[in-house]
Write an enzyme that holds these catalytic residues in place. Structure first.
Site, PDB file in Angstrom:
ATOM      1  NE  ARG A  31      -9.980  -3.610   0.446  1.00 47.67           N
ATOM      2  CZ  ARG A  31      -9.219  -2.654   0.978  1.00 47.67           C
ATOM      3  NH1 ARG A  31      -9.785  -1.505   1.392  1.00 47.67           N
ATOM      4  NH2 ARG A  31      -7.918  -2.810   1.077  1.00 47.67           N
ATOM      5  CG  ASP A  88     -12.842   8.175  -1.355  1.00 49.38           C
ATOM      6  OD1 ASP A  88     -12.806   8.095  -0.112  1.00 49.38           O
ATOM      7  OD2 ASP A  88     -11.857   7.933  -2.077  1.00 49.38           O
ATOM      8  NE  ARG A 106      -3.429   2.273   2.902  1.00 46.88           N
ATOM      9  CZ  ARG A 106      -4.661   2.544   2.466  1.00 46.88           C
ATOM     10  NH1 ARG A 106      -5.278   1.656   1.707  1.00 46.88           N
ATOM     11  NH2 ARG A 106      -5.267   3.660   2.785  1.00 46.88           N
ATOM     12  CG  HIS A 132      -7.906   1.147  -3.356  1.00 54.33           C
ATOM     13  ND1 HIS A 132      -7.364  -0.063  -2.981  1.00 54.33           N
ATOM     14  CD2 HIS A 132      -8.455   1.672  -2.213  1.00 54.33           C
ATOM     15  CE1 HIS A 132      -7.568  -0.264  -1.699  1.00 54.33           C
ATOM     16  NE2 HIS A 132      -8.220   0.765  -1.205  1.00 54.33           N
ATOM     17  CB  CYS A 188     -13.759   3.174  -0.540  1.00 51.68           C
ATOM     18  SG  CYS A 188     -13.213   4.881  -0.736  1.00 51.68           S
ATOM     19  CD  GLN A 210     -12.853  -0.192  -1.198  1.00 50.39           C
ATOM     20  OE1 GLN A 210     -12.146  -0.068  -0.200  1.00 50.39           O
ATOM     21  NE2 GLN A 210     -14.086  -0.689  -1.127  1.00 50.39           N
TER      22      GLN A 210
END
Length: 384
Positions: free
Chosen positions: A370, A302, A183, A210, A342, A213
């Protein structure tokens, strides 16, 4: 070296002599789980989502897997990647295969069965230059539940590109571990890790995209709406890495994707252009959120200022006036619209508390998924 299944490893016909077909009633009777779990009464098992026009579960091929040393986006002819860097590195059949397997293994874990241990004896290195709750806990827990051991490497443990070159990190960790998840901030860092690592590398997030996700999001939409294909997904807010990931998925699976963002905060133009060029999905970028959400199956939001942009928070709040997902905006979307985020959310900023807590909010099933989506991604990269 990771093994991958050509063509996604799922057949839509029962004609293969090396396949085992499942019942149409439950994912618990899928070919994977029939091999892993003792017989149970189907009356005690949860029903499964629809995966398309046919309600029959596909058959898993047991043909030998083929190894690939190809690293995603490293140049040359596109073939089966050893890594999970961009969703668009994979074809539709493979993406759907991963999502089906996520649903199968999720159902098994929900039953309380912990006998499926495909990662037993395997280790995963988890590199974090960006801190995280969901990414760390979902990967570490998921890998552990399936029998493996994860090693956390925080921002001060490696300092990629500063204390040690990325190519050296990749080659050293490959000698200790079976898989690497990272990450990161810079997208080039994940590309370099994948290029030099001899084990699979998973993109746990970069400033560009991402993918884990969005795989969890796709699984959630299929569970709660029935299918992803043909649905209208409307993202309201900053044209960030989440939007780029949706665009990459839209270049593989057909659906209607709308990004409603203020002028000056649009997603990467090249990514939008490339997704449109595939002709797979209808893609719209607009600065009119109220019109965008009409008829949406999903309204997605988001934070307006992501990690590394917090000094811009006040400026962005001013520019994003009118882009808050509130009850009035969800009313415009219509009664069938689900809300997704998310996380983490700044309640009262990009979304109201009432929207997150509403009955049609699927934010927390989305967060749970996830782990299940990532488990399936790792199973695929291991060729399992």
């Amino acid at each position: 070296m990771a093994a991958a299944i050509p063509g996604g490893g799922l057949l839509f016909s029962d004609s293969s002599p090396k396949s085992i077909c499942s019942s149409s009633s439950s994912f618990f009777f899928g070919p994977l789980l029939r091999r892993l779990s003792p017989p149970r009464s189907s009356a005690s098992l949860p029903s499964s989502p629809s995966w398309g026009a046919s309600s029959r579960i596909a058959c898993r091929s047991f043909a030998p897997s083929s190894s690939s040393v190809y690293s995603s986006h490293s140049g040359g002819e596109k073939t089966i990647p050893k890594d999970f860097i961009h969703i668009s590195d994979f074809d539709k059949a493979t993406i759907m295969k991963i999502l089906r397997q996520a649903s199968e293994v999720k159902a098994l874990l929900k039953s309380g069965d912990r006998t499926f241990q495909p990662f037993k004896g395997k280790t995963m290195a988890m590199i974090f230059t960006k801190p995280s709750m969901r990414t760390r806990v979902s990967f570490e827990t998921g890998f552990s539940i399936l029998g493996g051991h994860a090693v956390y490497l925080g921002p001060n443990d490696i300092q990629i590109g500063k204390r040690e070159e990325t190519r050296d990190v990749a080659r050293v960790l490959s000698r200790y571990n079976d898989i690497i998840m990272a990450r990161l901030f810079a997208h080039q860092d994940i590309l370099d890790l994948a290029r030099y690592a001899s084990v699979p590398v998973i993109n746990g997030l970069t400033d560009y995209n991402h993918p884990c996700q969005i795989m969890a999001d796709a699984l959630t939409i299929i569970e709660h709406i029935g299918e992803l294909e043909g649905r209208k997904i409307v993202y309201v807010g900053d044209g960030n890495n989440i939007v780029h990931s949706w665009l990459l998925l839209a270049s593989v699976i057909p659906f209607h994707f709308v990004c409603a963002c203020p002028k000056g905060f649009e997603p990467d133009k090249k990514t939008v252009e490339n997704a449109r060029k595939t002709g797979i999905s209808e893609i719209i970028v607009t600065d009119n959120p109220k019109e965008a959400v009409r008829g949406a199956d999903v309204v997605y939001s988001d934070v307006w200022a992501s990690m590394g942009q917090k000094e811009e928070a006040a400026f962005r709040r001013e520019k994003f006036q009118g882009f808050q997902v509130n009850e009035a905006m969800m009313d415009l979307a219509g009664p069938k619209a689900h809300f997704m985020h998310c996380l983490p959310a700044e309640r009262g900023i990009e979304v109201t508390d009432g929207v997150i807590e509403a009955p049609n909010s699927i934010v927390f099933p989305q967060a749970e998924n996830r782990m299940h989506a990532q488990n399936a991604i790792m199973l695929h990269l291991f060729g399992l």
